[in-house]
Design a protein around this motif. Structure first.
Motif, PDB file in Angstrom:
ATOM      1  N   UNK A  65       0.831  -1.202   0.000  1.00  0.00           N
ATOM      2  CA  UNK A  65       0.000   0.000   0.000  1.00  0.00           C
ATOM      3  C   UNK A  65       0.865   1.251   0.000  1.00  0.00           C
ATOM      4  N   UNK A  66       0.310   2.304  -0.556  1.00  0.00           N
ATOM      5  CA  UNK A  66       0.987   3.601  -0.517  1.00  0.00           C
ATOM      6  C   UNK A  66       0.889   4.185   0.884  1.00  0.00           C
ATOM      7  N   UNK A  67       1.760   5.112   1.170  1.00  0.00           N
ATOM      8  CA  UNK A  67       1.739   5.813   2.451  1.00  0.00           C
ATOM      9  C   UNK A  67       0.401   6.532   2.617  1.00  0.00           C
ATOM     10  N   UNK A  68      -0.102   7.097   1.542  1.00  0.00           N
ATOM     11  CA  UNK A  68      -1.377   7.809   1.579  1.00  0.00           C
ATOM     12  C   UNK A  68      -2.520   6.867   1.980  1.00  0.00           C
ATOM     13  N   UNK A  69      -2.525   5.658   1.429  1.00  0.00           N
ATOM     14  CA  UNK A  69      -3.574   4.689   1.751  1.00  0.00           C
ATOM     15  C   UNK A  69      -3.494   4.276   3.220  1.00  0.00           C
ATOM     16  N   UNK A  70      -2.274   4.096   3.721  1.00  0.00           N
ATOM     17  CA  UNK A  70      -2.101   3.751   5.136  1.00  0.00           C
ATOM     18  C   UNK A  70      -2.594   4.901   6.006  1.00  0.00           C
ATOM     19  N   UNK A  71      -2.227   6.122   5.659  1.00  0.00           N
ATOM     20  CA  UNK A  71      -2.657   7.291   6.425  1.00  0.00           C
ATOM     21  C   UNK A  71      -4.179   7.391   6.429  1.00  0.00           C
ATOM     22  N   UNK A  72      -4.798   7.187   5.280  1.00  0.00           N
ATOM     23  CA  UNK A  72      -6.257   7.280   5.166  1.00  0.00           C
ATOM     24  C   UNK A  72      -6.936   6.221   6.029  1.00  0.00           C
ATOM     25  N   UNK A  73      -6.425   5.026   6.002  1.00  0.00           N
ATOM     26  CA  UNK A  73      -7.011   3.931   6.800  1.00  0.00           C
ATOM     27  C   UNK A  73      -6.907   4.193   8.295  1.00  0.00           C
ATOM     28  N   UNK A  74      -5.824   4.799   8.728  1.00  0.00           N
ATOM     29  CA  UNK A  74      -5.591   5.014  10.152  1.00  0.00           C
ATOM     30  C   UNK A  74      -5.941   6.422  10.626  1.00  0.00           C
ATOM     31  N   UNK A  75      -6.485   7.234   9.742  1.00  0.00           N
ATOM     32  CA  UNK A  75      -6.829   8.618  10.053  1.00  0.00           C
ATOM     33  C   UNK A  75      -5.606   9.330  10.635  1.00  0.00           C
ATOM     34  N   UNK A 100       4.689  -0.632  -8.869  1.00  0.00           N
ATOM     35  CA  UNK A 100       4.654  -1.059 -10.266  1.00  0.00           C
ATOM     36  C   UNK A 100       3.882  -0.084 -11.156  1.00  0.00           C
ATOM     37  N   UNK A 101       3.039   0.751 -10.542  1.00  0.00           N
ATOM     38  CA  UNK A 101       2.201   1.678 -11.305  1.00  0.00           C
ATOM     39  C   UNK A 101       2.742   3.103 -11.357  1.00  0.00           C
ATOM     40  N   UNK A 102       3.706   3.420 -10.487  1.00  0.00           N
ATOM     41  CA  UNK A 102       4.213   4.788 -10.403  1.00  0.00           C
ATOM     42  C   UNK A 102       5.705   4.731 -10.073  1.00  0.00           C
ATOM     43  N   UNK A 103       6.533   5.046 -11.042  1.00  0.00           N
ATOM     44  CA  UNK A 103       7.985   4.938 -10.854  1.00  0.00           C
ATOM     45  C   UNK A 103       8.493   5.812  -9.710  1.00  0.00           C
ATOM     46  N   UNK A 104       7.788   6.904  -9.424  1.00  0.00           N
ATOM     47  CA  UNK A 104       8.215   7.798  -8.344  1.00  0.00           C
ATOM     48  C   UNK A 104       7.717   7.338  -6.988  1.00  0.00           C
ATOM     49  N   UNK A 105       6.687   6.496  -6.978  1.00  0.00           N
ATOM     50  CA  UNK A 105       6.049   6.117  -5.723  1.00  0.00           C
ATOM     51  C   UNK A 105       6.631   4.865  -5.094  1.00  0.00           C
ATOM     52  N   UNK A 106       6.449   4.775  -3.811  1.00  0.00           N
ATOM     53  CA  UNK A 106       6.865   3.597  -3.043  1.00  0.00           C
ATOM     54  C   UNK A 106       5.628   2.994  -2.401  1.00  0.00           C
ATOM     55  N   UNK A 107       5.674   1.693  -2.255  1.00  0.00           N
ATOM     56  CA  UNK A 107       4.635   0.973  -1.542  1.00  0.00           C
ATOM     57  C   UNK A 107       5.244   0.350  -0.292  1.00  0.00           C
ATOM     58  N   UNK A 108       4.422   0.116   0.692  1.00  0.00           N
ATOM     59  CA  UNK A 108       4.858  -0.504   1.939  1.00  0.00           C
ATOM     60  C   UNK A 108       4.250  -1.902   1.981  1.00  0.00           C
ATOM     61  N   UNK A 109       5.068  -2.881   2.323  1.00  0.00           N
ATOM     62  CA  UNK A 109       4.528  -4.234   2.482  1.00  0.00           C
ATOM     63  C   UNK A 109       5.234  -4.957   3.612  1.00  0.00           C
TER      64      UNK A 109
END
Length: 164
Positions: A65-75, A100-109
């Motif tokens: 997940x992106x950092x943004x998605x984690x932030x959104x889930x945890x408010x 895989x969808x954004x060369x500039x972005x990182x995902x957390x797993x």
């Protein structure tokens, strides 16, 4: 009749049925958060918030997940999520990978240690939830109570603004 009817004094406000009910819900949640969070810290050396992120990542699976998605889930703010994930990376629980969808972005797993910690912490958490949360409730009310909590949670979540 309005729910506000009958509130003319501070005493009437303090004794209002809905205010009392919400206060009890909030008090129970705060106390249970403390009890269950301490158990995770003592037995697994992770905070309850870290555990929640591990669960979110476990639910998401690969690629993460992106950092943004984690932030959104945890408010959380994205900065707060970044600091939390930094601590989790340092503990070896998660890793950042290229998106895989954004060369500039990182995902957390999850890392293998993160997966193992999630399973171990979940087993402990379920035992404690059973003891402190479900156990005191009459068995014939539990299923309805759990459904009511789901409804409240989703309703509140849907009212929150989405992060940009």
């Amino acid at each position: 009749m309005s729910e506000n009817a009958g509130i003319g004094t501070a005493k009437e406000a303090a004794d209002h049925e809905l205010i009392l009910a919400f206060g009890r819900l909030q008090g129970a949640a705060n106390r249970l958060e403390y009890i269950l969070g301490r158990a995770l810290e003592d037995e697994c050396e992770i905070s309850h918030l870290m555990f929640e992120v591990l669960l979110i990542l476990g639910r998401a699976g690969s690629p993460g997940l992106s950092m943004r998605a984690i932030a959104q889930e945890q408010v959380l703010t994205t900065g707060g999520a970044t600091r939390l994930v930094d601590r989790m990376v340092a503990a070896g629980l998660v890793t950042r990978v290229e998106s895989p969808d954004d060369r500039r972005g990182k995902l957390v797993r999850l890392t293998p240690l993160g997966e193992e910690t999630t399973v171990r912490a979940s087993r402990i958490h379920v035992e404690n939830i059973t003891r402190y949360f479900a156990g005191p409730l009459p068995s014939e009310h539990r299923e309805r109570f759990m459904e009511d909590l789901r409804i409240l949670s989703h309703s509140a979540r849907d009212m929150l603004p989405r992060l940009p």
